[in-house]
Motif scaffolding. Sequence first.
Motif, PDB file in Angstrom:
ATOM      1  N   GLY A 153       0.794  -1.213   0.000  1.00 57.93           N
ATOM      2  CA  GLY A 153       0.000   0.000   0.000  1.00 57.93           C
ATOM      3  C   GLY A 153       0.832   1.271   0.000  1.00 57.93           C
ATOM      4  O   GLY A 153       1.890   1.333   0.628  1.00 57.93           O
ATOM      5  N   LEU A 154       0.320   2.286  -0.684  1.00 56.30           N
ATOM      6  CA  LEU A 154       0.958   3.602  -0.689  1.00 56.30           C
ATOM      7  C   LEU A 154       0.315   4.545   0.318  1.00 56.30           C
ATOM      8  O   LEU A 154       0.873   5.587   0.629  1.00 56.30           O
ATOM      9  CB  LEU A 154       0.860   4.224  -2.086  1.00 56.30           C
ATOM     10  N   VAL A 155      -0.887   4.174   0.791  1.00 53.84           N
ATOM     11  CA  VAL A 155      -1.590   4.960   1.804  1.00 53.84           C
ATOM     12  C   VAL A 155      -1.791   4.074   3.027  1.00 53.84           C
ATOM     13  O   VAL A 155      -1.466   2.880   3.005  1.00 53.84           O
ATOM     14  CB  VAL A 155      -2.943   5.476   1.269  1.00 53.84           C
ATOM     15  N   HIS A 156      -2.316   4.650   4.087  1.00 50.87           N
ATOM     16  CA  HIS A 156      -2.612   3.862   5.279  1.00 50.87           C
ATOM     17  C   HIS A 156      -3.853   3.014   5.016  1.00 50.87           C
ATOM     18  O   HIS A 156      -4.927   3.550   4.734  1.00 50.87           O
ATOM     19  CB  HIS A 156      -2.849   4.777   6.476  1.00 50.87           C
ATOM     20  N   ILE A 157      -3.706   1.692   5.101  1.00 54.00           N
ATOM     21  CA  ILE A 157      -4.817   0.773   4.832  1.00 54.00           C
ATOM     22  C   ILE A 157      -5.141   0.007   6.112  1.00 54.00           C
ATOM     23  O   ILE A 157      -4.379  -0.856   6.544  1.00 54.00           O
ATOM     24  CB  ILE A 157      -4.480  -0.211   3.702  1.00 54.00           C
ATOM     25  N   GLU A 158      -6.275   0.344   6.717  1.00 54.15           N
ATOM     26  CA  GLU A 158      -6.793  -0.437   7.832  1.00 54.15           C
ATOM     27  C   GLU A 158      -7.630  -1.570   7.260  1.00 54.15           C
ATOM     28  O   GLU A 158      -8.047  -1.523   6.097  1.00 54.15           O
ATOM     29  CB  GLU A 158      -7.629   0.445   8.760  1.00 54.15           C
ATOM     30  N   GLN A 159      -7.915  -2.582   8.087  1.00 52.73           N
ATOM     31  CA  GLN A 159      -8.570  -3.776   7.568  1.00 52.73           C
ATOM     32  C   GLN A 159      -9.804  -4.162   8.373  1.00 52.73           C
ATOM     33  O   GLN A 159      -9.763  -4.210   9.598  1.00 52.73           O
ATOM     34  CB  GLN A 159      -7.591  -4.959   7.566  1.00 52.73           C
TER      35      GLN A 159
ATOM     36  N   ASP B 211      -0.110  13.710   6.559  1.00 48.59           N
ATOM     37  CA  ASP B 211      -0.964  13.094   5.544  1.00 48.59           C
ATOM     38  C   ASP B 211      -1.778  14.233   4.948  1.00 48.59           C
ATOM     39  O   ASP B 211      -2.710  14.752   5.595  1.00 48.59           O
ATOM     40  CB  ASP B 211      -1.903  12.058   6.164  1.00 48.59           C
ATOM     41  N   LEU B 212      -1.470  14.609   3.725  1.00 50.77           N
ATOM     42  CA  LEU B 212      -2.000  15.842   3.150  1.00 50.77           C
ATOM     43  C   LEU B 212      -2.428  15.635   1.703  1.00 50.77           C
ATOM     44  O   LEU B 212      -1.919  14.737   1.012  1.00 50.77           O
ATOM     45  CB  LEU B 212      -0.935  16.943   3.197  1.00 50.77           C
ATOM     46  N   ALA B 213      -3.359  16.470   1.264  1.00 50.26           N
ATOM     47  CA  ALA B 213      -3.777  16.450  -0.140  1.00 50.26           C
ATOM     48  C   ALA B 213      -3.924  17.884  -0.629  1.00 50.26           C
ATOM     49  O   ALA B 213      -4.479  18.738   0.077  1.00 50.26           O
ATOM     50  CB  ALA B 213      -5.084  15.694  -0.306  1.00 50.26           C
ATOM     51  N   LEU B 214      -3.423  18.127  -1.834  1.00 52.04           N
ATOM     52  CA  LEU B 214      -3.470  19.457  -2.446  1.00 52.04           C
ATOM     53  C   LEU B 214      -4.439  19.416  -3.619  1.00 52.04           C
ATOM     54  O   LEU B 214      -4.272  18.619  -4.543  1.00 52.04           O
ATOM     55  CB  LEU B 214      -2.073  19.860  -2.920  1.00 52.04           C
ATOM     56  N   PHE B 215      -5.460  20.282  -3.585  1.00 55.85           N
ATOM     57  CA  PHE B 215      -6.515  20.281  -4.595  1.00 55.85           C
ATOM     58  C   PHE B 215      -6.570  21.612  -5.337  1.00 55.85           C
ATOM     59  O   PHE B 215      -6.399  22.676  -4.747  1.00 55.85           O
ATOM     60  CB  PHE B 215      -7.885  20.048  -3.940  1.00 55.85           C
ATOM     61  N   ASP B 216      -6.873  21.526  -6.633  1.00 55.96           N
ATOM     62  CA  ASP B 216      -7.115  22.705  -7.454  1.00 55.96           C
ATOM     63  C   ASP B 216      -8.618  22.939  -7.511  1.00 55.96           C
ATOM     64  O   ASP B 216      -9.346  22.241  -8.213  1.00 55.96           O
ATOM     65  CB  ASP B 216      -6.547  22.489  -8.863  1.00 55.96           C
ATOM     66  N   LEU B 217      -9.091  23.924  -6.754  1.00 55.49           N
ATOM     67  CA  LEU B 217     -10.525  24.184  -6.662  1.00 55.49           C
ATOM     68  C   LEU B 217     -11.042  25.106  -7.753  1.00 55.49           C
ATOM     69  O   LEU B 217     -12.256  25.299  -7.879  1.00 55.49           O
ATOM     70  CB  LEU B 217     -10.861  24.797  -5.291  1.00 55.49           C
TER      71      LEU B 217
ATOM     72  N   ALA C 195      -1.438  16.873  -5.614  1.00 62.01           N
ATOM     73  CA  ALA C 195      -0.397  16.109  -4.926  1.00 62.01           C
ATOM     74  C   ALA C 195      -0.970  15.529  -3.636  1.00 62.01           C
ATOM     75  O   ALA C 195      -1.884  16.100  -3.036  1.00 62.01           O
ATOM     76  CB  ALA C 195       0.816  16.980  -4.612  1.00 62.01           C
ATOM     77  N   THR C 196      -0.421  14.384  -3.221  1.00 61.41           N
ATOM     78  CA  THR C 196      -0.827  13.732  -1.979  1.00 61.41           C
ATOM     79  C   THR C 196       0.418  13.274  -1.233  1.00 61.41           C
ATOM     80  O   THR C 196       1.322  12.682  -1.829  1.00 61.41           O
ATOM     81  CB  THR C 196      -1.739  12.520  -2.266  1.00 61.41           C
ATOM     82  N   TRP C 197       0.445  13.574   0.056  1.00 58.35           N
ATOM     83  CA  TRP C 197       1.547  13.169   0.928  1.00 58.35           C
ATOM     84  C   TRP C 197       1.046  12.165   1.955  1.00 58.35           C
ATOM     85  O   TRP C 197      -0.035  12.338   2.529  1.00 58.35           O
ATOM     86  CB  TRP C 197       2.109  14.361   1.700  1.00 58.35           C
ATOM     87  N   VAL C 198       1.820  11.124   2.218  1.00 61.47           N
ATOM     88  CA  VAL C 198       1.546  10.173   3.290  1.00 61.47           C
ATOM     89  C   VAL C 198       2.806  10.071   4.150  1.00 61.47           C
ATOM     90  O   VAL C 198       3.894   9.794   3.636  1.00 61.47           O
ATOM     91  CB  VAL C 198       1.160   8.787   2.738  1.00 61.47           C
TER      92      VAL C 198
END
Length: 425
Positions: free
Chosen positions: A113-119, A374-380, A411-414
């Motif tokens: 996984g590239l992101v946090h994956i809970e199960q 844990d961040l996400a950058l959006f173009d609004l 962009a997305t940061w983990v």
Amino acid sequence: MQLIKNAQILLENQLITKDVLIDQGKINKVSDHIDYANAEVFEANGLFLSAGLIDVHVHFREPGYEYKETIRSGSQAAARGGFTTVIAMPNLNPVPDSEEKINAQILLNKANGLVHIEQYGALSNGLTSTHVTNIEGMSNAGAKAFTNDGKGVQTADTMLQAMIAAKHVNKPLAAHLEDNTLIHSGVMNAGQIAERLALPGITGLAESTQLARDLVLARATGVHYHVAHISTKESVSLVRMAKKEGVHVTAEVSPHHLLLSEESILLDNAMFKMNPPLRSQQDREAVVAALLDGTIDMVATDHAPHGEEEKQQSFLEAPFGITGIETSFQLLYTHFVKTGIMTLKTLLERMIDAPATAFQLEAPTAVVEGARADLALFDLENEYEIETNEFASKGKNSPFVGWKVYGKTIATWVDGKIVYKDNVK
């Protein structure tokens, strides 16, 4: 060390331009202006920076169905959608229905996984809806919650025993509501549209009657009972009443049930086939109102990728489910926030704060000093068209292809590392 320059952050319901310094996977500083000589600079150019989104209902298909999706492709899709934490469903092969299998699945999620994956752990052995699993053992192994996803629990005693066990370990029990005796081989919502297309329908009673049973059991046991992909006005009323009576119940709604109804189905097109099915316009309006007033706590995508050939079949043969994690924020921002139906703050609460709280996740809920990066950058501001050739998911089965939206993930940061970056020119 990374420095994000000139990002807009939501503070007290206002977008304020800030610099954000990331060090060792955490947010070290948030300020109007930061200069740091040794930092790698990412110029945000006034785009919107948020804590990463959270999705409590995804299907990553591995092991067992890797031709539909893998943990790697699913997590790439999550990152492209701006999600940094997800909870994966247990309808896999083998089903994670024991302590050993949960251990193995968690290790697989972390490895690929590239992101946090809970199960999720399976509520019943093999998801057969009969014998309750060792919920305590799976909880100790790291299962975040329990579900029989994809199949309704058909007997009240099975659900009661599962609730008692989930309450004992203080973990949520998420319900896929479906009374099999009311399905009658249906493939879409029962009503005039199904009749016009000569397709067998599924009554909304298949959902709401099982929900009514479960809410009585949840009240008796005190379990945290979570309603997956709620879709009918009757179900909304039941949840609203249960909350007023003090039942520990939360609910999620999927973007497709917020934006589409059975009236969207003009032809026998399996891109519109999902479970629960698209309901009536009245049902759609009811779930939108419930999301706004908090009766429905959160948005969850029910990201369900399938093979291309599978979804090219008719409604009668094609599997249920659509992809959604790459388009969820974008669709809801475009159709609810930009139109003034909902504030950006409320949308983020439904996509970050509520799932983090309800499922006891360690995920950050705001861009603040000391939080995990844990961040996400959006173009609004700039519109773009949803195209399948840009999907990171293996699944291309979306009814939203061709829709024009705002809120593209740039962009997305983990844990402070960039895991997705848009190929902007």
